[in-house]
Write a protein that holds these residues in place. Sequence first.
Motif, short mmCIF file in Angstrom:
data_model
loop_
_atom_site.label_atom_id
_atom_site.label_comp_id
_atom_site.label_asym_id
_atom_site.label_seq_id
_atom_site.Cartn_x
_atom_site.Cartn_y
_atom_site.Cartn_z
N GLY A 103 0.82 -1.21 0.00
CA GLY A 103 0.00 0.00 0.00
C GLY A 103 0.85 1.25 0.00
N VAL A 104 2.02 1.17 0.63
CA VAL A 104 2.93 2.32 0.66
C VAL A 104 3.44 2.63 -0.74
CG1 VAL A 104 5.12 3.19 1.56
CG2 VAL A 104 3.57 1.91 3.06
N LEU A 105 3.77 1.60 -1.53
CA LEU A 105 4.23 1.85 -2.90
C LEU A 105 3.15 2.56 -3.72
CD1 LEU A 105 6.24 1.49 -5.26
CD2 LEU A 105 5.06 -0.65 -5.78
N THR A 106 1.90 2.13 -3.55
CA THR A 106 0.81 2.79 -4.28
C THR A 106 0.76 4.27 -3.94
OG1 THR A 106 -0.46 0.72 -4.20
CG2 THR A 106 -1.66 2.73 -4.74
N ARG A 107 0.93 4.61 -2.64
CA ARG A 107 0.94 6.01 -2.22
C ARG A 107 2.10 6.76 -2.88
NH1 ARG A 107 -3.57 7.73 -0.62
NH2 ARG A 107 -4.68 5.84 -0.18
N MET A 108 3.26 6.13 -2.90
CA MET A 108 4.45 6.78 -3.48
C MET A 108 4.21 7.08 -4.96
SD MET A 108 7.37 4.41 -1.63
CE MET A 108 8.79 5.22 -2.36
N LEU A 109 3.63 6.13 -5.66
CA LEU A 109 3.36 6.32 -7.09
C LEU A 109 2.32 7.40 -7.32
CD1 LEU A 109 3.44 2.59 -8.14
CD2 LEU A 109 4.69 4.38 -9.35
N ASP A 134 -0.89 -6.52 -7.15
CA ASP A 134 -1.32 -6.43 -8.55
C ASP A 134 -1.46 -4.98 -8.99
OD1 ASP A 134 -1.29 -9.11 -9.07
OD2 ASP A 134 -3.43 -9.42 -8.81
N LEU A 135 -2.04 -4.15 -8.11
CA LEU A 135 -2.18 -2.73 -8.44
C LEU A 135 -0.81 -2.06 -8.54
CD1 LEU A 135 -3.80 -0.12 -8.84
CD2 LEU A 135 -3.93 0.08 -6.34
N GLY A 136 0.07 -2.34 -7.57
CA GLY A 136 1.40 -1.75 -7.59
C GLY A 136 2.17 -2.11 -8.84
N GLN A 378 -2.09 -2.67 -17.52
CA GLN A 378 -1.84 -4.09 -17.81
C GLN A 378 -1.88 -4.88 -16.50
OE1 GLN A 378 1.57 -4.73 -20.50
NE2 GLN A 378 1.60 -2.51 -20.82
N TRP A 379 -2.66 -5.96 -16.51
CA TRP A 379 -2.88 -6.78 -15.31
C TRP A 379 -2.56 -8.23 -15.61
CZ3 TRP A 379 -4.75 -3.91 -11.12
CH2 TRP A 379 -5.30 -2.67 -11.42
#
Length: 833
Positions: A103-109, A134-136, A378-379
Amino acid sequence: MTELPVKTILPRLRQALEEHHAAILTAQPGAGKTTVIPLALRSEPWLKGNKIIMLEPRRLAARSAAAYMARTLGESAGGTVGYRVRMDTRVSEMTKVEVVTEGVLTRMLQHDPALEGVGLVIFDEYHERNLHADLGLALTRQCQEVLRPDLKILVMSATLDAEPLSRLLNGAPILESPGRTYPVETVYAPKRPEEELEQAMARTIQEAMRAYEGDVLAFLPGIREIRRTERELGQLGLPGHIRVAAIYGTMPLDQQDEAIRPSAVSERKIVLATSIAESSLTIEGISIVVDSGLQREPSFSARTGMSRLITVRISKASAVQRQGRAGRLRPGVGYRLWSAEEQAALPEFSRPEIQAADLVPLALELAAWGAKTPSELQWLDQPPAAAYEQAVQLLELLGCIDYRGITEHGRRVHELGIHPRLGHMLLESRKLGLEEPASRLAALLQERDLFRASLGTDLRLRMDILEEQASGNLVRSSDIPDREALERLIRESRHWLNTVTADSPRRTAGGRGSDDCGILLAFAYPDRIGQSRGGGKFLLSSGRGAFLPGQELMSGAAYVVVAEADDQGSDGRIRLAAPLTEQELYSHHRSLMKEEELVYWDQSRRGVRAEKKLKVGAVTLKELPYERPSYELVAAALLEGIRRQGIQLLPWSKQSRQLQERMIFMHQHLPEWPDASDQGLLDTLEEWLLPYLSNQRSAADLQRLHIQDLLLGLLSWEQRQQLDQEAPTHVQVPSGSRIPVDYSRPDAPTLAVRLQELFGMRETPRLGLGSVPVLLHLLSPAQRPVQVTSDLESFWEHAYFEVKKDLKGRYPKHYWPDNPLEAMPTRRVKPRS
């Protein structure tokens, strides 16, 4: 580090990442990939001085991995190696390897889509396939393709079907590292039929400790099973040198650290864990694994819009991961509470969370990213369409997105970093001065329910306990099964209170916070406002039914708001809810109300009914008369009533039915003619009936219509002329009589006529452009059929004489000539002279 097997793959891995934008590394448990790879790559030239971000699925694993890597460098976390997890960060300007939860990576992005200063993103333990992984990966891939072609991606896993992932990463090379360091023996020990799960786990743990040296790691599906197994072990009378510890995701971090700390020299340890200990975590001293073979996973129902945790069998891949915990530092043994036959039937891999989870947070993340639909990224597995569409609809209801994308309110909700339902509630609470109770409610709803066994379904009782404990009034221990968890909830509620009031003065509405629980809950769950149907049953605004499992104070409430319910049967069982008064609904949630104008056919009244309904979703609050509905709405409802009750609702006469049958006859033989069958007329009501409706609103009003004129209106002038010629109402026979034609069978129109009236007629009359002979029903003087024929000439030549013989005997006074073709036709007993 040099003893770990993954070291042998490092030269090839360095080359792969130098030559490609991405790589995939599969390494069995114990290979050392989590702690060796990031440090080995931190000084690679292609990083250009940028740092490495490594994702771990869980907070405990992230902190543990960072601390271990820091120790190998003679440092503490926050130096060369740091970490970021929720509510705990240790990084500095020196940090080159940063371990974060997904979740932290998603915030960073979201805050920096180009990931400036990052040269490599490592997705560790990707096989767990949680939603943020998957989202990250999808967001990082788009960052790489659009903004940062120099950014590298490394996906690592112990058990993973790597080929589809390689295709997703444009043919990224797949590298395989040697297996675990030490062998692990497998023992199949199925649960006995008479045993509960916890009894079987306790017994097997005791047997394993008698047979093997070392500490035990036991996998259980959830906290409830951990507590029960702990009690079962206590009843077995364990020796004093054996210590029992637990690890699960919501434990305080210091207690998690204590559980993974090595045992004292004279001590043995039993660690009871959920799947949090399945990967990326080395618990020193473990050489025995006892696996229940079960895990909890979220399951979202697109039918009901509700999520629930279900207990499922683990996959073969998870079984390998769990057993591998026993072979990290020495040879070990893995006990499985199932048979070898059951092992063969397990699925190969666990179901990706994206296929079974609530997708509302994902939909908001994509909206914040600027993606209109998931297909823009892309997933490895696309989000299910039905669940995603439902998530979008909820975000629209919460005001987080509109047709243009994310709204300003949606951005504020997104920045809170909490489920959008709860984020919307927190922001709305500021308008009412209810920030404190909203923060407590958010903390309660984020975590597992501590009070389910003791407090029933009423959220207000939980709010009261939290408020009393936070204010220093100690609550009875009997009301709190887990005081440490309660303290964690209080810390969480303070965190949200500080977050939501950071940029505004804190206000209070006064009174107990639980008094406003229903108001606040309706902000978070506008689709679950329930209206009483009596007996503790409710209709939710989503259209779903729900019921309270027992007699509670809320059972008699006019309205409730449901925070949690299961997905069983036609009505869901309510697990958490709060009452809401009608006044509160009107005062604070007017924006949810829609006025619906209904004009419809009431079958019981055989007429059109018009009314207005004030509704919240499927729940009707008020019904009012609709005085002057438009002509168009009334006419449409009237036509719908005719379709539902049938064409016979119209005022048919004998003449109009005969006209209909004649038109059907012509349509059958000339397809360009309009279809006047009952179904054909129902299908085209708008064409032939609608223009003639004016003030009609009921079946009685319809009786004023002239159906014959309406049917003729379907025909052109030429067709009307042709109808009279080719499908006449009557046929004149030789006697001079005009006999009506029966068109009820369009393939064989019928003429019922006395035989004597046809003397002198040689050929059968033909209709429909001469293509259809009339079916003649030849009658006796008493109007009874004596012969049916469509070939009159043949009848005169052959059958007439037999018929004549019979009729002459019965009707001797009548005229029965020997030559009917030359005889005079008559309507009388005998022809006139």
